[in-house]
Motif scaffolding. Structure first.
Motif, PDB file in Angstrom:
ATOM      1  N   ASP A 111       0.773  -1.446   0.215  1.00  0.00           N
ATOM      2  CA  ASP A 111       0.177  -0.092  -0.171  1.00  0.00           C
ATOM      3  C   ASP A 111       0.433   1.318  -0.068  1.00  0.00           C
ATOM      4  N   TYR A 132       8.556   8.845   7.787  1.00  0.00           N
ATOM      5  CA  TYR A 132       7.010   8.792   8.289  1.00  0.00           C
ATOM      6  C   TYR A 132       6.091   9.662   8.629  1.00  0.00           C
ATOM      7  N   MET A 136       3.997   8.094   5.340  1.00  0.00           N
ATOM      8  CA  MET A 136       3.074   7.133   6.488  1.00  0.00           C
ATOM      9  C   MET A 136       2.083   7.986   7.112  1.00  0.00           C
ATOM     10  N   ARG A 137       2.349   8.772   7.953  1.00  0.00           N
ATOM     11  CA  ARG A 137       1.177   9.311   8.561  1.00  0.00           C
ATOM     12  C   ARG A 137      -0.182   9.976   7.729  1.00  0.00           C
ATOM     13  N   ARG A 144      -1.247   9.266   4.647  1.00  0.00           N
ATOM     14  CA  ARG A 144      -2.002   7.955   4.613  1.00  0.00           C
ATOM     15  C   ARG A 144      -2.755   7.667   5.350  1.00  0.00           C
ATOM     16  N   THR A 181      -1.940   5.945   8.109  1.00  0.00           N
ATOM     17  CA  THR A 181      -0.853   5.009   9.619  1.00  0.00           C
ATOM     18  C   THR A 181      -0.226   5.308  10.015  1.00  0.00           C
ATOM     19  N   THR A 182      -1.154   4.776  11.023  1.00  0.00           N
ATOM     20  CA  THR A 182      -0.227   5.200  12.840  1.00  0.00           C
ATOM     21  C   THR A 182       0.300   4.348  13.653  1.00  0.00           C
ATOM     22  N   MET A 183       1.466   4.563  13.411  1.00  0.00           N
ATOM     23  CA  MET A 183       2.718   3.524  13.577  1.00  0.00           C
ATOM     24  C   MET A 183       2.536   3.760  15.459  1.00  0.00           C
ATOM     25  N   ASP A 209       1.362  -0.623  13.037  1.00  0.00           N
ATOM     26  CA  ASP A 209       0.417   0.545  13.509  1.00  0.00           C
ATOM     27  C   ASP A 209      -0.725  -0.124  14.167  1.00  0.00           C
ATOM     28  N   ARG A 267      -0.506  -4.607  12.451  1.00  0.00           N
ATOM     29  CA  ARG A 267       0.333  -5.114  11.107  1.00  0.00           C
ATOM     30  C   ARG A 267       1.482  -3.958  10.965  1.00  0.00           C
ATOM     31  N   VAL A 310       4.701  -2.635   9.291  1.00  0.00           N
ATOM     32  CA  VAL A 310       3.840  -1.707   7.882  1.00  0.00           C
ATOM     33  C   VAL A 310       5.336  -0.691   7.404  1.00  0.00           C
TER      34      VAL A 310
END
Length: 258
Positions: free
Chosen positions: A169, A184, A187-188, A190, A192-194, A231, A235, A237
């Motif tokens: 993704d 990061y 990714m954030r 989009r 996505t929360t790490m 995340d 999952r 990521v």
């Protein structure tokens, strides 16, 4: 207002810095030289990017031995105020990056410390995960992943070599995205929360390529870090395999007694 006195094009430091060196006093000469240069850096008289003349030239100009000057410069290197750059010489930097062991990126850490992060993209490709990366990211070996390799610099000085693998993704992250933003951040952006990461920190010798990229002596020491980030659904990521210059980068850990 601070008066900035940039060294001359040949790297010669302003002579007034050393006008009051005490050759007969109890304070070692190397310490006097290091202190005067450090004060000039802290006060802004020697701004980041300033190049210092070589040890032989400075020693001759000040009437000091080369070992004395070398030890003075090493004091500044150890404090993270200057770096020795292969092919360039000794250069003033902002200071070392101290990274708390938390879920942040190097881009975030540099920006937080008031430094200007820069990225040189070495590799940007979509490849099959393979057995090892597939296991780390919980993917089939045939699943596509985005493979990145970058040099991260702070104010023009290389700090780390970063290698990352991300699941399918994220394969449409572009080279232009990476030049302008931290990984990061992208990714954030989009959604996505790490949330958590498994991380291993160590030390090793740099490869020949890493030594060139980081502008250090071949086979010199580097800090290493492997990290798998997850995340908020658990999952995987991102997997990162990174190395850093130890004179410019360190990890800070808080220990609590139970």
């Amino acid at each position: 207002m601070i008066e900035v006195s940039v060294p001359q094009s040949d790297g010669s430091l302003p002579q007034h810095l050393f006008m009051d060196l005490d050759h007969a006093g109890p304070v070692p000469l190397y310490f006097q030289v290091a202190t005067r240069i450090e004060n000039a850096i802290v006060d802004g008289e020697l701004p980041p990017g300033s190049r210092l003349e070589n040890e032989i030239a400075l020693g001759e100009r000040l009437g000091l031995s080369r070992p004395t000057v070398r030890r003075a410069i090493q004091e500044l290197v150890d404090k993270g105020l200057v770096v020795r750059r292969r092919g360039i010489g000794t250069q003033v930097v902002h200071g070392p990056v101290t990274r708390k062991v938390e879920l942040t990126s190097l881009y975030d850490d540099l920006a937080r410390d008031g430094k200007h992060p820069e990225t040189t993209l070495l590799l940007h490709e979509v490849i099959p995960a393979g057995a090892r990366i597939g296991e780390l990211l919980n993917l089939d070996a045939s699943s596509p992943v985005l493979h990145l390799r970058r040099v991260r610099s702070a104010d023009g000085v290389p700090v780390g070599v970063l290698e990352n693998y991300l699941p399918s993704d994220f394969v449409d992250i572009t080279e232009a995205d990476l030049a302008a933003h931290g990984l990061y951040q992208l990714m954030r952006g989009r959604g996505t929360t790490m949330r958590v990461a498994r991380q291993r920190i160590g030390a090793r010798r740099a490869s020949a390529e890493e030594s060139t990229l980081l502008e250090i002596d071949e086979g010199g020491p580097v800090l290493s870090m492997d990290r798998t980030a997850y995340d908020n659904s658990g999952r995987a990521v991102e997997f990162g395999h990174h190395c850093y210059r130890p004179d410019l980068y360190s990890f800070e850990i808080t220990l609590v007694d139970k």
